[in-house]
Design an enzyme around this catalytic site. Structure first.
Site, mmCIF file in Angstrom:
data_model
loop_
_atom_site.group_PDB
_atom_site.id
_atom_site.type_symbol
_atom_site.label_atom_id
_atom_site.label_comp_id
_atom_site.label_asym_id
_atom_site.label_seq_id
_atom_site.Cartn_x
_atom_site.Cartn_y
_atom_site.Cartn_z
ATOM 1 N N HIS A 53 2.734 -3.582 -8.598
ATOM 2 C CA HIS A 53 2.194 -2.590 -7.646
ATOM 3 C C HIS A 53 1.512 -1.431 -8.369
ATOM 4 O O HIS A 53 1.652 -0.271 -7.982
ATOM 5 C CB HIS A 53 3.291 -2.036 -6.729
ATOM 6 C CG HIS A 53 3.904 -3.053 -5.814
ATOM 7 N ND1 HIS A 53 3.547 -3.176 -4.490
ATOM 8 C CD2 HIS A 53 4.850 -3.993 -6.023
ATOM 9 C CE1 HIS A 53 4.261 -4.150 -3.935
ATOM 10 N NE2 HIS A 53 5.049 -4.657 -4.838
ATOM 11 N N ASN A 126 6.820 -4.055 2.293
ATOM 12 C CA ASN A 126 5.522 -4.714 2.144
ATOM 13 C C ASN A 126 4.835 -4.806 3.505
ATOM 14 O O ASN A 126 5.409 -4.421 4.525
ATOM 15 C CB ASN A 126 5.713 -6.125 1.579
ATOM 16 C CG ASN A 126 5.908 -6.131 0.062
ATOM 17 O OD1 ASN A 126 5.461 -5.217 -0.634
ATOM 18 N ND2 ASN A 126 6.559 -7.156 -0.432
HETATM 19 C C1 HEM Z 1 14.602 -8.257 -7.162
HETATM 20 C C2 HEM Z 1 13.401 -8.077 -6.667
HETATM 21 C C3 HEM Z 1 12.506 -6.947 -7.068
HETATM 22 C C4 HEM Z 1 12.480 -6.200 -8.215
HETATM 23 C C5 HEM Z 1 13.387 -6.305 -9.429
HETATM 24 C C6 HEM Z 1 11.403 -5.243 -8.076
HETATM 25 C C7 HEM Z 1 11.042 -4.318 -9.030
HETATM 26 C C8 HEM Z 1 10.021 -3.406 -8.904
HETATM 27 C C9 HEM Z 1 9.642 -2.445 -9.895
HETATM 28 C C10 HEM Z 1 10.311 -2.295 -11.265
HETATM 29 C C11 HEM Z 1 8.624 -1.716 -9.406
HETATM 30 C C12 HEM Z 1 7.863 -0.591 -10.099
HETATM 31 C C13 HEM Z 1 8.466 0.734 -9.729
HETATM 32 C C14 HEM Z 1 7.759 1.905 -10.389
HETATM 33 O O1 HEM Z 1 7.477 1.844 -11.582
HETATM 34 O O2 HEM Z 1 7.505 2.916 -9.666
HETATM 35 C C15 HEM Z 1 8.358 -2.190 -8.072
HETATM 36 C C16 HEM Z 1 7.416 -1.665 -7.218
HETATM 37 C C17 HEM Z 1 7.345 -1.986 -5.885
HETATM 38 N N1 HEM Z 1 8.017 -3.004 -5.235
HETATM 39 FE FE1 HEM Z 1 9.401 -4.207 -6.032
HETATM 40 N N2 HEM Z 1 10.800 -5.422 -6.859
HETATM 41 C C18 HEM Z 1 11.445 -6.443 -6.212
HETATM 42 C C19 HEM Z 1 11.167 -6.932 -4.962
HETATM 43 C C20 HEM Z 1 10.384 -6.292 -4.030
HETATM 44 C C21 HEM Z 1 10.343 -6.595 -2.621
HETATM 45 C C22 HEM Z 1 11.163 -7.683 -1.953
HETATM 46 C C23 HEM Z 1 9.486 -5.700 -2.052
HETATM 47 C C24 HEM Z 1 9.087 -5.530 -0.618
HETATM 48 C C25 HEM Z 1 9.791 -5.986 0.387
HETATM 49 C C26 HEM Z 1 8.983 -4.846 -3.104
HETATM 50 C C27 HEM Z 1 8.096 -3.815 -2.915
HETATM 51 C C28 HEM Z 1 7.666 -2.969 -3.915
HETATM 52 C C29 HEM Z 1 6.718 -1.904 -3.693
HETATM 53 C C30 HEM Z 1 6.069 -1.526 -2.375
HETATM 54 C C31 HEM Z 1 6.519 -1.286 -4.924
HETATM 55 C C32 HEM Z 1 5.600 -0.115 -5.214
HETATM 56 C C33 HEM Z 1 6.313 1.183 -4.947
HETATM 57 C C34 HEM Z 1 5.334 2.344 -5.062
HETATM 58 O O3 HEM Z 1 4.426 2.428 -4.216
HETATM 59 O O4 HEM Z 1 5.471 3.136 -6.005
HETATM 60 N N3 HEM Z 1 9.536 -5.234 -4.285
HETATM 61 N N4 HEM Z 1 9.205 -3.240 -7.795
#
Ligand code: HEM
EC number: 1.11.1.6
Length: 499
Positions: A53, A126
């Site tokens: 993202h 999402n």
């Molecule tokens: C075990 C599963 C998951 C892991 C380990 C994971 C891990 C991460 C990590 C490390 C980031 C970066 C955060 C940052 O540096 O600010 C991120 C961003 C993000 N993830 Fe996940 N994620 C997972 C599943 C999901 C799922 C299922 C969704 C949605 C339903 C999701 C939605 C997002 C979104 C929207 C961002 C961006 C947040 C922002 O706008 O700063 N992720 N994710």
């Protein structure tokens, strides 16, 4: 009147464009410290981009409660119709890097930070109600397949479809991704979903399971592959332009927060696992209940300060809202705060984008960028428990009712269940119309065109278990697309040398 330029230490600066030299033509003198400072600052203007993202767009706004849901939750923000709080959004694509084009086929992130009077509540969802996988163990591998190949440094459809074919639970999400909903025209024209099952509890200590939905109040609009390709040829920043200009012109996008609610006990009697992130809760069984309205009415004064520095985490919850047994959610509760400590630093919660708009009292102490005063309420209270009346103490009244866990702790094998095909089958056969199915076949064929035959065959087998027409339609579309996927090299193809 203009302001006097100063150093970062506050001293007035005589120049900002001419270095101090030993002679008229140089060399520069080492004691021209402000030149060194300027160059050194530039070298530190980047931090690691988000591991997923990385490309995003944000806005600030207001959330207003419009309906009473106090029968479900004690969360203070929902205690009265008319309550409001500030909000900060960040929408994003998943796979692309910070400079990626906006209008790419990808899932969109949908993150909202609610600055409530009892702390920050983050919904990090999402634009789809489900996800590709249901076990956090698989997340790093899944993301590898979305990012660049280690040798070619190119995105790899072979890796994507190879992985998906081995994880049939992903076919539901892949179907949505390859459908018309795969390229929203910008963040203002798509729904948002908390996706996971969360829980809420009321003042009697009763727990309900909930799903959060953000219903778009603008028309849902999407690009076809062709439209998106033409647009990206003109601008790679179409989302940023559309969003910034809409808010600048006073056209404030809105979403209605809705919840689906399930009594705690009902979770044990359903024919699907309500904590499985690859499944939706059917709306006829669990209708949407309206809760409040989100309006985004302000462009952040500084993109970096509020959008890049925004640190969303599913671990940010407030009393009255809790987690659920969803395994993916537990993985995420760990992963985000850990990512923020690495990306932004230990005290990331104190940055303006993340600082709660309510009093903060904690006993965490020092480290880099510790720029806030002691938060404990008493100068001698640098540990807890302590003898000082005014110091910060835990409040047992906000404790969550116990989460009832069934069964023994173990690793359960991932069975290949027909349950994984039921919801995608319904989506394919009953929700999509003929035209939508045709475009789904074509979009999928375009995406998997470059894959090897064995990977194609394994993916066709997954589609066949969803519906025979799905497999046949995509097979046909792949055949018809044929060599269209290969980029022909002709005499007119520009080369580095010719330019
Ligand atoms: C075990 C599963 C998951 C892991 C380990 C994971 C891990 C991460 C990590 C490390 C980031 C970066 C955060 C940052 O540096 O600010 C991120 C961003 C993000 N993830 Fe996940 N994620 C997972 C599943 C999901 C799922 C299922 C969704 C949605 C339903 C999701 C939605 C997002 C979104 C929207 C961002 C961006 C947040 C922002 O706008 O700063 N992720 N994710």
């Amino acid at each position: 009147m203009s302001k006097r330029l100063t150093t970062t230490a506050g001293a007035p600066m005589p120049t900002n464009d001419t270095s101090k030299t030993a002679g008229e033509r140089g060399p520069v003198m080492l004691d021209d410290y402000q030149l060194i400072e300027k160059l050194a600052h530039q070298n530190r203007e980047r931090i690691p981009e988000r591991v997923v993202h990385a490309k995003g767009w944000g806005a600030q706004g207001t959330f207003t409660v419009t309906h009473d849901i106090t029968q479900y939750t004690t969360a203070k923000i929902f205690s009265k119709v008319g309550n409001t709080c500030d909000i900060l959004s960040r929408w994003s694509t998943v796979a692309g890097e910070m400079g990626a084009a906006d209008a790419e086929r990808d899932v969109r992130g949908f993150s909202i930070k609610f600055y409530t009077e009892e702390g920050n509540w983050d919904v990090v969802g999402n634009n789809t109600p489900i996800f590709f996988i249901r076990d956090p163990y698989k997340f790093p591998d899944f993301i590898r397949t979305q990012k660049r190949h280690p040798m070619t440094n190119l995105r790899s459809p072979e890796a994507m479809f190879d992985f998906w074919a081995a994880q049939p639970e992903s076919v539901h999400q892949v179907t949505i991704l390859m459908s018309d909903r795969g390229i929203p025209v910008n963040p203002m024209h798509m729904h948002g979903y908390g996706s996971h099952t969360y829980s809420v509890w009321n003042d009697k200590g009763e727990r309900h399971w909930v799903k959060f939905h953000f219903r778009c109040q603008q028309e849902i609009k999407n690009y076809t592959n062709d439209e998106a390709e033409r647009l990206i040829g003109k601008t790679r920043e179409s989302y940023q332009e559309d969003l910034f200009n809409a808010i600048d012109e006073g056209n404030f996008p809105k979403w209605e927060l809705n919840i689906q609610v399930m009594p705690e006990e009902q979770a044990t009697t359903l024919d699907f696992n309500p904590f499985d992130l690859t499944k939706v809760w059917p709306h006829d069984q669990f209708p949407l209940i309206p809760v409040g309205m989100l309006e985004f009415n302000k462009n952040p004064d500084n993109y970096w300060q509020f959008v890049e520095n925004a640190a969303y985490s599913p671990s940010n919850k407030i009393p009255g809202i809790g987690f659920s047994p969803d395994k993916m959610l537990q993985g995420r509760v760990f992963a985000y705060a850990d990512a923020h400590r690495y990306r932004l630093g230990t005290h990331y919660e104190a940055l303006p984008a993340n600082a709660p708009k309510t009093a903060v009292h904690h006993y965490h102490k020092d480290g880099t960028m510790r720029f806030f005063p002691q938060m404990t309420g008493h100068p001698d209270a640098y540990y807890e428990p302590n003898q000082y009346e005014e110091s910060a103490r835990p409040d047992p009244s906000v404790a969550e009712p116990p989460l009832r866990i069934h069964g023994d702790a173990d690793r359960y094998t991932q069975e290949d269940k027909d349950a994984d095909y039921v919801q995608p089958r319904k989506l394919y056969a009953e929700v999509l119309d003929d035209d939508e199915r045709r475009r789904l076949h074509q979009n999928m064929a375009a995406a998997m065109g470059p894959c090897s035959d064995p990977v194609k065959e394994r993916w066709f087998a997954v589609l066949g278990r969803v519906h025979p027409d799905y497999e046949a339609g995509v097979r046909e579309a792949v055949k018809t697309a044929g060599d269209d996927n290969a980029i022909p090299v002709t005499d007119d193809t520009p080369t580095q040398a010719a330019e």
